[in-house]
Structure formats: C-alpha cells, structure tokens
Enzyme design. Structure first.
Site, PDB file in Angstrom:
ATOM      1  N   LYS A 192      -2.026  -1.499  -3.991  1.00 57.77           N
ATOM      2  CA  LYS A 192      -2.917  -0.339  -3.918  1.00 57.77           C
ATOM      3  C   LYS A 192      -2.103   0.932  -3.987  1.00 57.77           C
ATOM      4  CE  LYS A 192      -5.946   1.943  -0.732  1.00 57.77           C
ATOM      5  NZ  LYS A 192      -6.186   2.193   0.632  1.00 57.77           N
ATOM      6  N   LYS A 236       0.858  -1.179   0.000  1.00 53.84           N
ATOM      7  CA  LYS A 236       0.000   0.000   0.000  1.00 53.84           C
ATOM      8  C   LYS A 236       0.897   1.232   0.000  1.00 53.84           C
ATOM      9  CE  LYS A 236      -3.584   2.420   2.574  1.00 53.84           C
ATOM     10  NZ  LYS A 236      -4.560   2.339   3.654  1.00 53.84           N
TER      11      LYS A 236
HETATM   12  C1  PBG Z   1      -7.471   3.301   5.488  1.00 55.69           C
HETATM   13  C2  PBG Z   1      -7.723   3.194   4.024  1.00 55.69           C
HETATM   14  C3  PBG Z   1      -7.495   4.154   3.013  1.00 55.69           C
HETATM   15  C4  PBG Z   1      -7.981   3.604   1.837  1.00 55.69           C
HETATM   16  C5  PBG Z   1      -8.455   2.328   2.139  1.00 55.69           C
HETATM   17  N1  PBG Z   1      -8.277   2.097   3.492  1.00 55.69           N
HETATM   18  C6  PBG Z   1      -6.993   5.535   3.041  1.00 55.69           C
HETATM   19  C7  PBG Z   1      -5.720   5.947   3.590  1.00 55.69           C
HETATM   20  O1  PBG Z   1      -4.778   5.159   3.759  1.00 55.69           O
HETATM   21  O2  PBG Z   1      -5.660   7.138   3.899  1.00 55.69           O
HETATM   22  C8  PBG Z   1      -7.988   4.288   0.496  1.00 55.69           C
HETATM   23  C9  PBG Z   1      -9.037   3.839  -0.440  1.00 55.69           C
HETATM   24  C10 PBG Z   1      -9.315   4.766  -1.571  1.00 55.69           C
HETATM   25  O3  PBG Z   1      -8.659   5.795  -1.796  1.00 55.69           O
HETATM   26  O4  PBG Z   1     -10.258   4.442  -2.293  1.00 55.69           O
HETATM   27  N2  PBG Z   1      -6.178   3.126   5.894  1.00 55.69           N
HETATM   28 ZN    ZN Z   2      -5.792   3.875   8.038  1.00 53.32          ZN
END
Ligand code: PBG
Ligand code: ZN
Length: 321
Positions: A244, A191
């Site tokens: 992601k 991520k």
């Molecule tokens: C929470 C999370 C996030 C997303 C999914 N789970 C956001 C972040 O890390 O700030 C992003 C999903 C999206 O942008 O569609 N940690």
């Molecule tokens: Zn988070």
C-alpha cells in the site's frame, strides 16, 4: 515475417491472448461508518464516497451486495476519541455495531475490519503516544483487544494497518486465545508513509494532530525493506499480505508476489481522487483509466485489490461480458 500484430487484429483474438484479467472476486470496497443518525456526508476530497451512519448504511450495502464483489473493508468514525482509543475496543462501538448490522443482513459479504487506532485517538496517531513518541509495545495490547472485539462482532478478516512491529503475532495470539482460530489476518505489511493517504484522512477524520507517521510507516524509497516486512508478517502468522499504496509501488507488488502468499494491493484514496478529478474535468476517460490501472495492479502480481473504484469497476466488467 514476424508479426506481433496478428494477435491484435480484432477484439476476439485480443481477448483470447489477454494475459491478465480482473474479476469481481478480486475487488474489495472500503466504507466509512460514522457514529450518529441519518448521516450521509459526502467526502469532499473523494467524489462519490460518503460517510454513512449505521441506520443509512443499507444504501451502500445494497449496491455492494448487488455488485457481486468479494466484500468490503470497514472504517469506523467514533464520536468519542481519547488518548487510548477506547472506542476502538468497545463492543458497542460504531464499527462493532456496523459489522453486526452487515453480517445480520448480508451474511455472504466478506467483512474485512481495519485494525488501527488513528480514527479513535484524540491525537490521531496509530499508537499510544508519550511526549512526541509513538510507543510500539504499549500499543500491541490495544490492537489485540480491538481485533478480538471486531471478530466478536462478526468480522470475517482482521486487517491491521498500524505498522507497529510485532502486531501480527500479538493479534494472532489474542484471536486464538479467544476462540477465533479460523479468522484470517490480512496484514498491511508494506505500508509506506505516503502523501496519497491525505483524502482518506479527510474521510476517516484521522489526521495526526502533530508530527507525521514516518516513525512507523515505511520510507517510500525502500523496496528491499518492504520484502523484509512482508517476510516477517508471514512468519508472525499473516494469511494475506498487502502492499500500500498500489500504483506508485508496482515494483514492490511484483517483488512481493515471490512469497506465494495471497497478495493484496490497496489502490488508495489519493490515487482515486486524482482519477476522479481529471475525469470530472473531462481530461481523461474514467472507465478506460480505471480499468487500465486495476489491470496494471493485477499484472504486477496482486491477487486482491482494495479500491474505491470497486463498484464502478464491477459494473463495467459486467457491461463488457
Ligand atoms: C489507517 C489507515 C490509513 C489508510 C488505511 N488505513 C491512513 C493512514 O495511515 O493515515 C489509507 C487508505 C487510503 O488512503 O485510502 N492507519
Ligand atoms: Zn492508523
């Protein structure tokens, strides 16, 4: 003479030799559940996406169920936020209530439960904060408690998105100790710290109130490190791994497919919003662009696509049969 065009002469022959196809089975739709009553709030930055309270959730659940996609990914938005994210592991929290409602009424829909603290903390970070630091090991027990609480509520798959080190092993152990040996973990393994998440932070009300997430989410410049993260999550017990965002990271998805594990890709909020904005201006054809994007994500090697386009894509796939 060599003619590549022989296999492109009509739609039937093109379909015959198509290498990649999308199925409704591949798609997961994210939903946002807000605490309270009679809520259907449009998310400004994500046209077509709403926050729903549990009492109005059926409006979207009926559509998801009819679309015959595999399932949904649930994000809860609690009223009460504190330093230790206590609503995240409250068995009567908004996310737990929503999961119970979904499983009672739509048992065949797979419920993926996102595990992260940022929607539940007063500071908006994904872990326990001390001074300006986000603590790793102190966060693990809270994530584990959250995972167990969501499994107890009926979640089918636990999806940790926090990016703390060691969280997959910690969550796996807690799930097993609590009798949830059959509940798989889909880990957000690679991520990246990405500007593509900003519309989501509107939707989930989860923006950090100081600093950024760069000490825990990955640097977008690092492809090889993504492979180490994925390998580590697999060794810690992840059943499904994820990359992601998706579209700016197709190279990472391609490389990650070498692990021979089910691979998910998250087509994130910013990727969705850019398509919607251009479509609303009449600058692109939404259906064509979405199908091209989703096909590219699969072609790169993803098996599962988490996307806000899932319901539209399911409808378009059906139209084209
Ligand atoms: C929470 C999370 C996030 C997303 C999914 N789970 C956001 C972040 O890390 O700030 C992003 C999903 C999206 O942008 O569609 N940690
Ligand atoms: Zn988070």
């Amino acid at each position: 003479m060599k003619r590549f065009r022989r296999l492109r002469t009509n739609n039937h022959i093109r379909r015959l030799v198509r290498e990649t196809s999308i199925s409704r089975d591949d798609l997961i739709y994210p939903i946002f559940v807000a605490e309270g009553k009679n809520i259907k709030n449009p998310v400004e930055s994500m046209p077509g996406i709403y926050q729903y309270s549990v009492d109005r959730l059926d409006e979207i659940l009926i559509q998801i169920n009819r679309s015959r996609i595999s399932g949904l990914l649930i994000f809860g938005i609690p009223n009460h936020k504190d330093e230790l994210a206590s609503s995240a592991y409250d068995d009567n929290g908004v996310t737990q209530m929503a999961i119970r409602h979904i499983k009672a009424n739509y048992p065949e829909l797979l419920v993926f439960a996102d595990v992260c603290l940022c929607e539940y903390t007063s500071h908006g970070h994904c872990g326990v904060v001390e001074g300006d630091k986000i603590l790793n090991d102190e966060t693990l027990p809270l994530l584990s408690k959250m995972a167990v609480s969501l499994a107890k509520a009926g979640a089918d798959i636990i999806a940790p998105s926090d990016m703390m080190d060691g969280r997959v092993a910690a969550i796996r152990q807690s799930l097993d100790e609590n009798g949830f040996i059959d509940i798989p973990i889909m880990s957000y393994s690679a991520k990246f710290s990405s500007a593509y998440y900003s519309p989501f932070r509107n939707a989930a009300e989860s923006a950090p109130c100081f600093g950024d997430r760069k000490t825990y989410q990955m640097d977008y410049a690092n492809g090889r490190e993504a492979l180490r993260e994925i390998a580590d999550d697999i060794s810690e017990g992840a059943d499904i791994v994820m990359v992601k965002p998706a579209l700016a990271y197709l190279d990472v998805i391609k490389e990650a497919s070498r692990y021979e594990y089910p691979l998910a890709a998250y087509n994130v909020s910013g990727e969705y919003s850019m398509v919607k904005a251009a479509a609303q201006n009449g600058w692109i054809d939404e259906k064509s662009i979405v199908m091209e994007n989703l096909t590219a994500i699969k072609r790169a090697g993803a098996d599962i696509i988490i996307t806000y386009h899932a319901l539209d894509a399911a409808r378009w796939l059906e139209e084209d049969v």
